[in-house]
Design a protein around this motif. Structure first.
Motif, mmCIF file in Angstrom:
data_model
loop_
_atom_site.group_PDB
_atom_site.id
_atom_site.type_symbol
_atom_site.label_atom_id
_atom_site.label_comp_id
_atom_site.label_asym_id
_atom_site.label_seq_id
_atom_site.Cartn_x
_atom_site.Cartn_y
_atom_site.Cartn_z
ATOM 1 N N GLN A 55 8.688 -9.665 5.900
ATOM 2 C CA GLN A 55 9.793 -10.628 5.831
ATOM 3 C C GLN A 55 9.579 -11.632 4.704
ATOM 4 N N ALA A 56 8.319 -12.016 4.480
ATOM 5 C CA ALA A 56 8.015 -12.923 3.365
ATOM 6 C C ALA A 56 8.311 -12.229 2.039
ATOM 7 N N ALA A 57 7.983 -10.936 1.963
ATOM 8 C CA ALA A 57 8.226 -10.203 0.725
ATOM 9 C C ALA A 57 9.730 -10.088 0.450
ATOM 10 N N VAL A 58 10.498 -9.809 1.503
ATOM 11 C CA VAL A 58 11.951 -9.722 1.343
ATOM 12 C C VAL A 58 12.500 -11.082 0.892
ATOM 13 N N THR A 59 12.003 -12.143 1.524
ATOM 14 C CA THR A 59 12.456 -13.490 1.164
ATOM 15 C C THR A 59 12.155 -13.793 -0.300
ATOM 16 N N ALA A 60 10.921 -13.500 -0.735
ATOM 17 C CA ALA A 60 10.538 -13.768 -2.120
ATOM 18 C C ALA A 60 11.427 -12.982 -3.078
ATOM 19 N N GLY A 61 11.696 -11.733 -2.737
ATOM 20 C CA GLY A 61 12.523 -10.909 -3.604
ATOM 21 C C GLY A 61 13.917 -11.491 -3.762
ATOM 22 N N ILE A 62 14.506 -11.906 -2.654
ATOM 23 C CA ILE A 62 15.869 -12.446 -2.722
ATOM 24 C C ILE A 62 15.866 -13.769 -3.479
ATOM 25 N N GLU A 63 14.801 -14.548 -3.323
ATOM 26 C CA GLU A 63 14.742 -15.825 -4.050
ATOM 27 C C GLU A 63 14.611 -15.613 -5.553
ATOM 28 N N ASN A 100 0.823 -1.214 0.000
ATOM 29 C CA ASN A 100 0.000 0.000 0.000
ATOM 30 C C ASN A 100 0.860 1.270 0.000
ATOM 31 N N GLU A 101 1.721 1.400 -0.981
ATOM 32 C CA GLU A 101 2.657 2.530 -1.016
ATOM 33 C C GLU A 101 2.408 3.443 -2.202
ATOM 34 N N ARG A 102 1.157 3.577 -2.617
ATOM 35 C CA ARG A 102 0.914 4.355 -3.844
ATOM 36 C C ARG A 102 1.427 5.787 -3.711
ATOM 37 N N ALA A 103 1.437 6.349 -2.498
ATOM 38 C CA ALA A 103 1.831 7.747 -2.338
ATOM 39 C C ALA A 103 3.328 7.954 -2.540
ATOM 40 N N ARG A 158 10.680 -5.553 -12.574
ATOM 41 C CA ARG A 158 9.931 -6.796 -12.502
ATOM 42 C C ARG A 158 9.005 -6.691 -11.305
ATOM 43 N N VAL A 159 7.789 -7.167 -11.451
ATOM 44 C CA VAL A 159 6.818 -7.070 -10.359
ATOM 45 C C VAL A 159 6.351 -8.467 -9.972
ATOM 46 N N LEU A 160 6.490 -8.815 -8.710
ATOM 47 C CA LEU A 160 5.899 -10.041 -8.169
ATOM 48 C C LEU A 160 4.746 -9.607 -7.289
ATOM 49 N N ARG A 161 3.577 -10.124 -7.558
ATOM 50 C CA ARG A 161 2.416 -9.733 -6.744
ATOM 51 C C ARG A 161 1.969 -10.894 -5.892
ATOM 52 N N PHE A 162 1.990 -10.700 -4.574
ATOM 53 C CA PHE A 162 1.468 -11.740 -3.683
ATOM 54 C C PHE A 162 -0.055 -11.781 -3.806
ATOM 55 N N SER A 163 -0.617 -12.947 -3.517
ATOM 56 C CA SER A 163 -2.065 -13.119 -3.610
ATOM 57 C C SER A 163 -2.783 -12.441 -2.440
ATOM 58 N N ARG A 164 -2.034 -12.203 -1.355
ATOM 59 C CA ARG A 164 -2.571 -11.460 -0.208
ATOM 60 C C ARG A 164 -1.372 -10.930 0.579
ATOM 61 N N ASN A 165 -1.636 -10.284 1.698
ATOM 62 C CA ASN A 165 -0.553 -9.766 2.518
ATOM 63 C C ASN A 165 0.107 -10.896 3.307
ATOM 64 N N PHE A 166 1.367 -11.183 2.978
ATOM 65 C CA PHE A 166 2.093 -12.229 3.702
ATOM 66 C C PHE A 166 3.106 -11.648 4.677
ATOM 67 N N VAL A 198 8.233 -6.476 -4.900
ATOM 68 C CA VAL A 198 7.383 -7.543 -4.380
ATOM 69 C C VAL A 198 6.185 -6.877 -3.748
ATOM 70 N N ASP A 199 5.049 -6.933 -4.435
ATOM 71 C CA ASP A 199 3.854 -6.311 -3.891
ATOM 72 C C ASP A 199 3.189 -7.286 -2.919
ATOM 73 N N ASP A 200 3.191 -6.880 -1.659
ATOM 74 C CA ASP A 200 2.750 -7.765 -0.575
ATOM 75 C C ASP A 200 1.240 -7.651 -0.382
ATOM 76 N N GLY A 201 0.495 -7.908 -1.463
ATOM 77 C CA GLY A 201 -0.959 -7.890 -1.363
ATOM 78 C C GLY A 201 -1.548 -6.512 -1.111
ATOM 79 N N SER A 202 -1.035 -5.485 -1.783
ATOM 80 C CA SER A 202 -1.564 -4.134 -1.602
ATOM 81 C C SER A 202 -3.031 -4.076 -1.999
ATOM 82 N N ILE A 203 -3.798 -3.246 -1.289
ATOM 83 C CA ILE A 203 -5.185 -3.064 -1.686
ATOM 84 C C ILE A 203 -5.413 -1.643 -2.203
#
Ligand code: UDP
Ligand code: MG
Length: 332
Positions: free
Chosen positions: A94-102, A32-35, A83-91, A60-65
């Motif tokens: 730390q999960a977002a950082v992990t996904a990004g590094i992976e 939720n960082e649109r601003a 590159r954009v990875l979009r999570f299916s919901r807010n995880f 890594v978009d962590d399920g922004s609404i």
């Protein structure tokens, strides 16, 4: 997250974007960082074009609404290095950082917050240290404006406590803003544990570590996405993932109470036999309560000792991490 083989993941990614691995990957967990995104995109891209033109940015978009995903997808359409990875919901962060590094493919990986508290202008300094040969370069906050005194006090206290009880040396004022060499990122990707306190895991991994000081800015816009509830959860993850001290505490308490209860029981019995001042029935009840509570705490402590060992096993961390292997490194 860790069940997928990182190597194959990277091959899959490389067919989608540019084929050769970039020099630098920048990971931005976003919730939720649109601003802040337009400003971030502009400053980040400007810095990277200048300092490390062979880059990729992984959002890594962590399920922004809010509109964050739309802003990011639109920017990715116009810049192939995004590159954009979009999570299916807010995880969670730390999960977002992990996904990004992976998913990062760069020979170095930088993690940076979206809110411009970590200024992108520090990245060239991190990269410079890395080019000197450092494998982990952390950005250390020398100032933290815009955070309440209470919050800072709690954060400081937490780090102080953690440093005392944790099995790894954790520096205060280091968040997740740091650069990792490819070897460190690969090693991190091989750590399967699920409660990920990423900055602790990286500390645990070792490698050659350098620091760069920076003045932490205020959040550019929007509100913190780390309310106290999430902060407490993160702190608990940090403590429990790196310390069995709370469990040991029970054991020590058990022995202390047990010893004390033995003394009190002896006192009670001696008093009953020779003093006679205690009311009838008091001694037996008192001795039973004192001894039993002591025994119970000791038993809990013993359980704790086994639980902590089970916990160490279940975390499934590698027994060791190899920094240099001449056979492997010659192929690079
Ligand atoms: N963030 C995230 N998922 C969350 C919470 C936060 O990806 O559930 C991101 C957020 O967008 C930001 C970074 O993690 O890029 C740090 O969050 P924030 O700046 O709100 O934390 P603070 O700096 O206030 O501790
Ligand atoms: Mg922030």
């Amino acid at each position: 997250m860790a069940s997928s083989e990182p190597g194959s993941e990277r091959m899959g990614a490389s067919t989608a974007a540019a084929s050769a691995a970039p020099e630098l990957s920048v990971i931005v967990p976003t919730f939720n960082e649109r601003a802040v995104l337009p400003e971030l995109l502009q400053r980040l891209v400007a810095v990277l074009e200048e300092a490390a033109p062979d880059y990729e940015i992984v959002f890594v978009d962590d399920g922004s609404i809010d509109e964050s995903p739309a802003i990011l997808l639109d920017a990715a359409d116009r810049n192939a290095r995004l590159r954009v990875l979009r999570f299916s919901r807010n995880f969670g962060h730390q999960a977002a950082v992990t996904a990004g590094i992976e998913h990062a493919r760069g020979r170095a990986v930088v993690v940076i917050d979206a809110d411009l508290q970590d200024p992108p202008e520090v990245i060239p300094e991190l990269v410079a240290k890395w080019r000197e040969g450092w494998e982990v370069v952390s950005a250390v906050r020398t100032e933290r404006p815009g955070e309440s005194a209470l919050r800072l006090f709690l954060i400081r206290t937490f780090y102080r406590v953690l440093k005392r009880i944790a099995s790894v040396d954790m520096t205060p004022d280091v968040g997740d803003f740091r650069l990792l060499d490819r070897r460190v990122a690969d090693a991190l990707n091989r750590m399967p544990e699920r409660n990920r306190y990423v900055r602790g895991l990286i500390r645990w991994l070792g490698f050659r570590h350098a620091e760069v000081g920076y003045k932490r800015a205020e959040r550019f816009a929007g509100e913190t996405k780390y309310p106290y509830t999430k902060l407490v959860r993160l702190a608990l993850d940090g403590v429990t993932a790196f310390s069995t001290f709370p469990l040991q505490l029970v054991a020590w308490m058990g022995f202390a109470v047990f010893g004390l209860s033995l003394l009190l029981a002896a006192y009670g019995i001696v008093g009953r036999l020779f003093g006679g001042a205690t009311p009838p029935g008091w001694t037996s009840v008192f001795v039973a309560v004192a001894l039993l509570s002591g025994i119970q705490l000791v038993a809990l402590g013993i359980l704790g000792a086994y639980v902590s060992r089970i916990f160490e096993e279940v975390k499934g961390r590698p027994l060791y991490v190899i920094a240099t292997d001449t056979a492997r490194d010659r192929e690079r």
